[in-house]
Design an enzyme around this catalytic site. Sequence first.
Site, PDB file in Angstrom:
ATOM      1  CE  LYS A 272      -4.119  -2.005   2.174  1.00 34.17           C
ATOM      2  NZ  LYS A 272      -5.205  -1.723   3.160  1.00 34.17           N
TER       3      LYS A 272
ATOM      4  CE1 TYR B 296      -9.347  -3.027  -0.205  1.00 36.11           C
ATOM      5  CE2 TYR B 296      -8.714  -0.900  -1.089  1.00 36.11           C
ATOM      6  CZ  TYR B 296      -8.414  -2.036  -0.363  1.00 36.11           C
ATOM      7  OH  TYR B 296      -7.177  -2.178   0.230  1.00 36.11           O
TER       8      TYR B 296
ATOM      9  CG  PHE C 169     -14.254   1.111   6.383  1.00 32.74           C
ATOM     10  CD1 PHE C 169     -13.531   0.510   5.354  1.00 32.74           C
ATOM     11  CD2 PHE C 169     -15.160   0.332   7.096  1.00 32.74           C
ATOM     12  CE1 PHE C 169     -13.709  -0.828   5.027  1.00 32.74           C
ATOM     13  CE2 PHE C 169     -15.351  -1.014   6.769  1.00 32.74           C
ATOM     14  CZ  PHE C 169     -14.620  -1.590   5.734  1.00 32.74           C
TER      15      PHE C 169
ATOM     16  NE  ARG D 159      -6.663 -12.324   4.702  1.00 33.96           N
ATOM     17  CZ  ARG D 159      -7.239 -11.125   4.707  1.00 33.96           C
ATOM     18  NH1 ARG D 159      -6.938 -10.229   3.766  1.00 33.96           N
ATOM     19  NH2 ARG D 159      -8.088 -10.790   5.638  1.00 33.96           N
TER      20      ARG D 159
ATOM     21  CB  THR E 216      -7.688  -5.763   9.361  1.00 36.50           C
ATOM     22  OG1 THR E 216      -8.057  -6.963   8.689  1.00 36.50           O
ATOM     23  CG2 THR E 216      -8.008  -4.574   8.467  1.00 36.50           C
TER      24      THR E 216
ATOM     25  NE  ARG F 146      -2.573  -5.526   7.100  1.00 34.35           N
ATOM     26  CZ  ARG F 146      -3.666  -6.156   6.680  1.00 34.35           C
ATOM     27  NH1 ARG F 146      -4.180  -7.139   7.407  1.00 34.35           N
ATOM     28  NH2 ARG F 146      -4.236  -5.819   5.537  1.00 34.35           N
TER      29      ARG F 146
ATOM     30  CG  ASN G 296      -4.012  -2.200   6.563  1.00 31.57           C
ATOM     31  OD1 ASN G 296      -3.803  -1.805   5.415  1.00 31.57           O
ATOM     32  ND2 ASN G 296      -5.007  -3.001   6.864  1.00 31.57           N
TER      33      ASN G 296
ATOM     34  CG  HIS H 278      -5.640  -5.904  -0.052  1.00 39.69           C
ATOM     35  ND1 HIS H 278      -6.804  -5.958   0.668  1.00 39.69           N
ATOM     36  CD2 HIS H 278      -5.824  -6.717  -1.137  1.00 39.69           C
ATOM     37  CE1 HIS H 278      -7.665  -6.749   0.042  1.00 39.69           C
ATOM     38  NE2 HIS H 278      -7.091  -7.216  -1.052  1.00 39.69           N
TER      39      HIS H 278
ATOM     40  CD  GLU I 142      -8.864  -8.527  -3.548  1.00 39.76           C
ATOM     41  OE1 GLU I 142      -9.697  -8.337  -2.649  1.00 39.76           O
ATOM     42  OE2 GLU I 142      -7.762  -9.072  -3.345  1.00 39.76           O
TER      43      GLU I 142
HETATM   44  P1  CMP Z   1      -7.491  -4.390   3.541  1.00 34.28           P
HETATM   45  O1  CMP Z   1      -6.927  -5.726   3.870  1.00 34.28           O
HETATM   46  O2  CMP Z   1      -6.922  -3.639   2.417  1.00 34.28           O
HETATM   47  O3  CMP Z   1      -9.082  -4.559   3.278  1.00 34.28           O
HETATM   48  C1  CMP Z   1      -9.979  -3.480   3.473  1.00 34.28           C
HETATM   49  C2  CMP Z   1      -9.348  -2.335   4.204  1.00 34.28           C
HETATM   50  O4  CMP Z   1     -10.226  -1.384   4.755  1.00 34.28           O
HETATM   51  C3  CMP Z   1      -8.569  -2.842   5.364  1.00 34.28           C
HETATM   52  O5  CMP Z   1      -7.408  -3.482   4.868  1.00 34.28           O
HETATM   53  C4  CMP Z   1      -8.318  -1.559   6.159  1.00 34.28           C
HETATM   54  O6  CMP Z   1      -7.151  -0.912   5.751  1.00 34.28           O
HETATM   55  C5  CMP Z   1      -9.497  -0.670   5.753  1.00 34.28           C
HETATM   56  N1  CMP Z   1     -10.359  -0.287   6.838  1.00 34.28           N
HETATM   57  C6  CMP Z   1     -10.489   0.940   7.335  1.00 34.28           C
HETATM   58  N2  CMP Z   1     -11.420   0.998   8.265  1.00 34.28           N
HETATM   59  C7  CMP Z   1     -11.918  -0.247   8.388  1.00 34.28           C
HETATM   60  C8  CMP Z   1     -12.918  -0.830   9.217  1.00 34.28           C
HETATM   61  N3  CMP Z   1     -13.602  -0.126  10.123  1.00 34.28           N
HETATM   62  N4  CMP Z   1     -13.151  -2.162   9.068  1.00 34.28           N
HETATM   63  C9  CMP Z   1     -12.460  -2.890   8.149  1.00 34.28           C
HETATM   64  N5  CMP Z   1     -11.505  -2.377   7.333  1.00 34.28           N
HETATM   65  C10 CMP Z   1     -11.239  -1.065   7.469  1.00 34.28           C
END
Ligand code: CMP
Length: 133
Positions: free
Chosen positions: A10, A50, A58, A86, A92, A103, A113, A116, A127
């Site tokens: 990212k 997404y 969010f 994963r 996350t 992470r 974070n 992804h 994706e």
């Molecule tokens: P990622 O694995 O890229 O998948 C979705 C992304 O949404 C997640 O990582 C986070 O960076 C982002 N995100 C931000 N806020 C939230 C939330 N409240 N719940 C889940 N994902 C969130």
Amino acid sequence: MAEQTLFIVKPDAVYRNLIGEVISRFEKKGFRILKLKMFTFTQEQAEKFYDVHKGKPFFGELTSFITSGPVVAAIIEGNNAIATTRIMIGATKSFEAVPGSIRGDFGLGFSENIIHASDSQGSFDHESRVAFE
Ligand code: CMP
């Protein structure tokens, strides 16, 4: 059984010069890098990428962050790639991710974070199509 998955380094990690660090973890683990691409998501591409999160509170923050700078997308191959990747990326919420995970070692953010990764065969298909279109 050889399986493929996708991860995205990212914008926060690219900005912090962590591209090599992240990719090298997957190489050292034994995965083969099949495709690599550095690019900046357009708004339209981010919304498509997404789309499972469309309508969530969010979503705006998520798309605005992922379009904020260049990313590196990778398709890798190896045993149990989706689930193992994963595990390697960690929770996350980076501030809850265990040390030893990507992470857990490099981040404290939630939207920001580091990485992804696809969480299923269906998300990998979707994706990777969007990222490598
Ligand atoms: P990622 O694995 O890229 O998948 C979705 C992304 O949404 C997640 O990582 C986070 O960076 C982002 N995100 C931000 N806020 C939230 C939330 N409240 N719940 C889940 N994902 C969130």
